[in-house]
Design a protein around this motif. Structure first.
Motif, mmCIF file in Angstrom:
data_model
loop_
_atom_site.group_PDB
_atom_site.id
_atom_site.type_symbol
_atom_site.label_atom_id
_atom_site.label_comp_id
_atom_site.label_asym_id
_atom_site.label_seq_id
_atom_site.Cartn_x
_atom_site.Cartn_y
_atom_site.Cartn_z
ATOM 1 N N GLU A 299 -53.337 -1.515 28.323
ATOM 2 C CA GLU A 299 -54.403 -0.623 28.770
ATOM 3 C C GLU A 299 -53.989 0.833 28.636
ATOM 4 O OE1 GLU A 299 -55.430 -1.753 32.706
ATOM 5 O OE2 GLU A 299 -56.287 -3.693 32.126
ATOM 6 N N GLN A 300 -52.733 1.130 28.949
ATOM 7 C CA GLN A 300 -52.260 2.517 28.824
ATOM 8 C C GLN A 300 -52.147 2.938 27.367
ATOM 9 O OE1 GLN A 300 -48.941 3.764 31.494
ATOM 10 N NE2 GLN A 300 -49.002 1.655 32.238
ATOM 11 N N TYR B 37 -49.115 7.253 17.854
ATOM 12 C CA TYR B 37 -47.867 7.597 18.542
ATOM 13 C C TYR B 37 -46.757 7.786 17.519
ATOM 14 C CZ TYR B 37 -50.330 5.650 22.613
ATOM 15 O OH TYR B 37 -51.235 5.383 23.595
ATOM 16 N N ALA B 38 -45.763 8.593 17.894
ATOM 17 C CA ALA B 38 -44.627 8.799 16.992
ATOM 18 C C ALA B 38 -43.383 9.164 17.789
ATOM 19 C CB ALA B 38 -44.931 9.900 15.977
ATOM 20 N N ALA C 150 -42.182 8.300 28.160
ATOM 21 C CA ALA C 150 -42.502 9.621 27.618
ATOM 22 C C ALA C 150 -43.791 9.585 26.795
ATOM 23 C CB ALA C 150 -41.340 10.120 26.764
ATOM 24 N N LEU C 151 -43.971 8.525 26.005
ATOM 25 C CA LEU C 151 -45.167 8.416 25.168
ATOM 26 C C LEU C 151 -46.433 8.278 26.005
ATOM 27 C CD1 LEU C 151 -43.983 5.998 22.326
ATOM 28 C CD2 LEU C 151 -44.621 8.408 22.055
ATOM 29 N N LEU C 152 -46.334 7.601 27.139
ATOM 30 C CA LEU C 152 -47.515 7.299 27.940
ATOM 31 C C LEU C 152 -47.700 8.217 29.145
ATOM 32 C CD1 LEU C 152 -47.332 3.388 27.952
ATOM 33 C CD2 LEU C 152 -48.573 4.903 26.379
ATOM 34 N N GLU D 280 -49.350 17.000 32.083
ATOM 35 C CA GLU D 280 -48.126 17.747 32.279
ATOM 36 C C GLU D 280 -47.145 17.025 33.190
ATOM 37 O OE1 GLU D 280 -47.490 20.545 30.658
ATOM 38 O OE2 GLU D 280 -49.452 20.347 29.707
ATOM 39 N N VAL D 281 -47.499 15.802 33.614
ATOM 40 C CA VAL D 281 -46.632 15.070 34.527
ATOM 41 C C VAL D 281 -45.439 14.517 33.766
ATOM 42 C CG1 VAL D 281 -46.470 13.137 36.126
ATOM 43 C CG2 VAL D 281 -48.597 14.450 35.949
ATOM 44 N N LEU D 282 -44.255 14.797 34.260
ATOM 45 C CA LEU D 282 -43.054 14.295 33.604
ATOM 46 C C LEU D 282 -42.935 12.800 33.823
ATOM 47 C CD1 LEU D 282 -40.432 17.024 34.600
ATOM 48 C CD2 LEU D 282 -41.448 16.675 32.351
#
Length: 216
Positions: free
Chosen positions: A39-40, A91-92, A155-157, A161-163
């Motif tokens: 889903e993400q 994505y990459a 990191a991809l998902l 701006e949320v780390l």
């Protein structure tokens, strides 16, 4: 002689035969986690991996596929550019230093081809300035190598701006330092003097570090 009769069999189920809630079994929990990831990730799970370290990129590709992505592995700027021209991925994950050029060129090309792509750049040299430049060119975030699949996925998902959350078992500072020294050492064809010169270290200090067992 009469044999003693067997004890009566209880009709009550034995505790070890009582099944728990199926939704709490590991297999079902795993499926639930995968569905949540799907889903993400969204409708397009295409993922471009760009790294000239064959072992690393192959391991990462297998791990990311298990998480629901559809990875395409490339090992050079030229291969990555061809993959982008063929079908720009959603994505990459791109290493900044490649044998035939800079990963910055790949970041720029993908951002121009697909403005909604989420791009993570990898740097194994502590080159923060280069990583920041990549972010300014359109990368979503950067990670220091070696990064594992869990860190890359987070990191991809990560949203906005949320780390992403910190890894459960991050490498120790000693391990990060050791990995960096080992990589430079290999790139210098295992020449201790040249490695020491490039790392601005005393040769004997480097020898002692290389002689020790790798830190945890």
């Amino acid at each position: 002689m009469r044999l003693p009769s067997a004890p009566p069999v209880s009709s009550r189920p034995r505790p070890d035969r009582v099944f728990s809630d199926p939704s709490r079994t590991p297999a079902v929990r795993s499926i639930a986690v995968n569905q949540d990831l799907q889903e993400q990730i969204g409708a397009d799970p295409s993922l471009l991996l760009v790294d000239d370290d064959e072992n690393f990129v192959n391991r990462l590709a297998r791990a990311m596929e298990k998480r629901g992505f559809r990875p395409i592995s490339t090992r050079s700027v030229a291969e990555a550019m061809e993959a982008i021209r063929s079908a720009p991925p959603a994505y990459a994950v791109i290493d900044l230093r490649l044998e035939d050029g800079s990963g910055l060129d790949v970041v720029e090309a993908l951002r121009e081809s697909r403005d909604d792509a989420r791009i993570i750049v990898l740097t194994g040299y502590g080159a923060i300035a280069t990583a920041v430049a990549a972010v300014k060119m359109g990368a979503t975030d950067y990670l220091s190598k070696p990064a594992d699949a869990t860190e890359v996925t987070a990191a991809l998902l990560s949203a906005g701006e949320v780390l992403p959350p910190p890894p459960e078992n991050p490498m120790s500072a000693d391990r990060v330092r050791w990995e960096h020294i080992q990589r430079v050492y290999e790139q210098c064809d295992r020449n201790i003097s040249e490695t020491a010169r490039r790392l601005h270290m005393h040769r004997r200090t480097l020898q002692r570090i290389l002689a020790k067992r790798e830190p945890r």
